[in-house]
Design a protein around this motif. Structure first.
Motif, PDB file in Angstrom:
ATOM      1  N   ARG A   1     -41.891 -46.162  63.029  1.00  0.00           N
ATOM      2  CA  ARG A   1     -41.750 -47.436  62.480  1.00  0.00           C
ATOM      3  C   ARG A   1     -42.906 -48.286  62.888  1.00  0.00           C
ATOM      4  NH1 ARG A   1     -36.607 -51.032  63.090  1.00  0.00           N
ATOM      5  NH2 ARG A   1     -35.403 -48.719  62.693  1.00  0.00           N
ATOM      6  N   GLY A   2     -43.483 -49.170  62.126  1.00  0.00           N
ATOM      7  CA  GLY A   2     -44.693 -49.977  62.663  1.00  0.00           C
ATOM      8  C   GLY A   2     -46.047 -49.395  62.664  1.00  0.00           C
TER       9      GLY A   2
ATOM     10  N   ASP B   1     -33.193 -48.895  56.787  1.00  0.00           N
ATOM     11  CA  ASP B   1     -32.438 -50.009  56.443  1.00  0.00           C
ATOM     12  C   ASP B   1     -32.964 -50.658  55.192  1.00  0.00           C
ATOM     13  OD1 ASP B   1     -34.351 -51.840  57.582  1.00  0.00           O
ATOM     14  OD2 ASP B   1     -33.468 -51.517  59.417  1.00  0.00           O
TER      15      ASP B   1
ATOM     16  N   SER C   1     -42.958 -48.630  57.374  1.00  0.00           N
ATOM     17  CA  SER C   1     -42.897 -50.123  57.395  1.00  0.00           C
ATOM     18  C   SER C   1     -43.054 -50.903  58.656  1.00  0.00           C
ATOM     19  CB  SER C   1     -41.116 -50.490  57.095  1.00  0.00           C
ATOM     20  OG  SER C   1     -40.825 -49.864  55.896  1.00  0.00           O
ATOM     21  N   LYS C   2     -43.741 -52.062  58.495  1.00  0.00           N
ATOM     22  CA  LYS C   2     -44.175 -52.886  59.514  1.00  0.00           C
ATOM     23  C   LYS C   2     -43.277 -53.725  59.815  1.00  0.00           C
ATOM     24  CE  LYS C   2     -47.991 -50.429  59.286  1.00  0.00           C
ATOM     25  NZ  LYS C   2     -47.842 -49.475  58.146  1.00  0.00           N
ATOM     26  N   VAL C   3     -42.055 -53.281  60.175  1.00  0.00           N
ATOM     27  CA  VAL C   3     -40.966 -54.463  60.357  1.00  0.00           C
ATOM     28  C   VAL C   3     -41.264 -54.873  61.986  1.00  0.00           C
ATOM     29  CG1 VAL C   3     -39.177 -53.532  58.914  1.00  0.00           C
ATOM     30  CG2 VAL C   3     -39.611 -52.349  60.942  1.00  0.00           C
ATOM     31  N   GLU C   4     -40.558 -56.151  62.156  1.00  0.00           N
ATOM     32  CA  GLU C   4     -40.952 -56.810  63.426  1.00  0.00           C
ATOM     33  C   GLU C   4     -39.768 -56.453  64.466  1.00  0.00           C
ATOM     34  OE1 GLU C   4     -43.778 -58.739  64.451  1.00  0.00           O
ATOM     35  OE2 GLU C   4     -44.676 -58.291  62.431  1.00  0.00           O
ATOM     36  N   TYR C   5     -38.907 -55.421  64.207  1.00  0.00           N
ATOM     37  CA  TYR C   5     -37.966 -55.287  65.025  1.00  0.00           C
ATOM     38  C   TYR C   5     -37.790 -53.887  65.423  1.00  0.00           C
ATOM     39  CZ  TYR C   5     -35.493 -54.826  60.491  1.00  0.00           C
ATOM     40  OH  TYR C   5     -35.369 -54.393  59.207  1.00  0.00           O
TER      41      TYR C   5
ATOM     42  N   LYS D   1     -35.243 -52.878  54.997  1.00  0.00           N
ATOM     43  CA  LYS D   1     -36.747 -53.211  55.226  1.00  0.00           C
ATOM     44  C   LYS D   1     -37.340 -52.207  55.898  1.00  0.00           C
ATOM     45  CE  LYS D   1     -35.647 -58.375  56.046  1.00  0.00           C
ATOM     46  NZ  LYS D   1     -35.697 -59.576  56.745  1.00  0.00           N
ATOM     47  N   THR D   2     -36.689 -51.178  56.362  1.00  0.00           N
ATOM     48  CA  THR D   2     -37.482 -50.127  57.118  1.00  0.00           C
ATOM     49  C   THR D   2     -37.500 -48.961  56.543  1.00  0.00           C
ATOM     50  OG1 THR D   2     -36.576 -51.074  59.131  1.00  0.00           O
ATOM     51  CG2 THR D   2     -37.656 -49.023  59.633  1.00  0.00           C
TER      52      THR D   2
ATOM     53  N   SER E   1     -35.190 -44.285  53.946  1.00  0.00           N
ATOM     54  CA  SER E   1     -35.084 -45.606  54.352  1.00  0.00           C
ATOM     55  C   SER E   1     -33.951 -45.593  55.376  1.00  0.00           C
ATOM     56  CB  SER E   1     -34.277 -46.110  52.965  1.00  0.00           C
ATOM     57  OG  SER E   1     -35.184 -46.299  51.889  1.00  0.00           O
TER      58      SER E   1
END
Length: 268
Positions: free
Chosen positions: A55-56, A7, A61-65, A9-10, A5
């Motif tokens: 990431r992504g 954060d 996780s498919k976070v947008e940032y 969301k990620t 983890s």
């Protein structure tokens, strides 16, 4: 499944097996850790072998940032700290090599024992006077547009460019599946960022043993790009792969594994 983890969301997906010298494999843009399926079983018998999804990408996780090479390097540092790894060997393929170079620029080489660069020029962009890139502005603009408008069609054709010989249908199928795990918004963002970065002037920061592996078929980069790197990293070794383009670890897996193993075994 193992997740780190970053954060709220990620989460980064990773696999790690084996004991002894830690080795981390870092994949390219729009790809995943599964590209190292021919390396993971081989190296985990001799080393503490880790591969992970940026990431992504893949199962992460498919976070947008956070989709910059520099931030991917910070994610790598967090993974190394999470696993309490010491004197790691970093193997970076394609954009993964950018992640390695950026990691060294940000954090130095105190905790890095050696580096392997796999088929990656110091910059993808064809700057004025720089011939070892892959994209002009018009080309990268076209790539971003294609990803946004018809990602699957773009990916289908892109795959063929990564191989010297046309890949078998089942290979093309699983690669496409992995590439389609990356949302178009993330793919176009990181493709642009990794095209704009430039490590030509910072290669001298790599003051540790380095193996450079390039495919002879230059659909992506010529071996001359590897020679450029070799001249700027003292003591580095360049190995061309005569039967490969961009995916040498899939095209010539036995040679790839043996070259890396030999390099690792001869580190002091």
């Amino acid at each position: 499944m193992n997740y780190l983890s970053i954060d709220s969301k990620t989460k980064l997906y990773y696999e790690g097996e084996g004991v002894g010298q830690p080795v981390i494999f870092i994949h390219g843009v729009m790809m995943s850790s599964q590209f190292f399926q021919n390396q993971y079983p081989y190296f985990k018998e001799k080393y503490r072998t880790i591969m992970f999804d940026l990431r992504g990408h893949g199962k992460s996780s498919k976070v947008e940032y956070g989709h910059t090479v520099a931030n991917y390097a910070r994610d790598l540092k967090l993974l190394i700290e999470h696993l309490d790894l010491k004197d790691v060997i970093l193997v970076g393929w394609s954009m993964g090599a950018f992640v390695v170079w950026d990691y060294i620029n940000q954090f130095g080489t105190n905790n890095v024992k050696a580096v392997t660069v796999v088929d990656q020029s110091p910059s993808d962009y064809l700057w004025e006077g720089w011939e070892y890139g892959a994209f002009t502005f018009e080309a990268i603009k076209g790539v971003m547009q294609a990803i946004q408008e018809d990602q699957e069609s773009f990916n289908r054709e892109f795959i063929y460019g990564m191989f010297k010989e046309k890949p078998a249908d089942e290979v093309h199928k699983w690669i496409l599946t992995e590439m389609m795990k990356v949302p178009a918004s993330i793919a176009s963002t990181i493709v642009f960022n990794q095209t704009a970065v430039d490590y030509r002037e910072t290669l001298s920061n790599v003051d540790i043993p380095t193996l450079i592996c390039f495919g002879r078929d230059d659909k992506f980069f010529p071996v001359a790009a590897g020679e450029y790197i070799q001249k700027r990293i003292p003591g580095s070794k360049l190995v061309p792969f005569e039967k490969s383009s961009h995916c040498l670890f899939l095209e010539e897996p036995d040679k790839f594994n043996k070259e890396l193993d030999h390099f690792f075994q001869n580190l002091r």
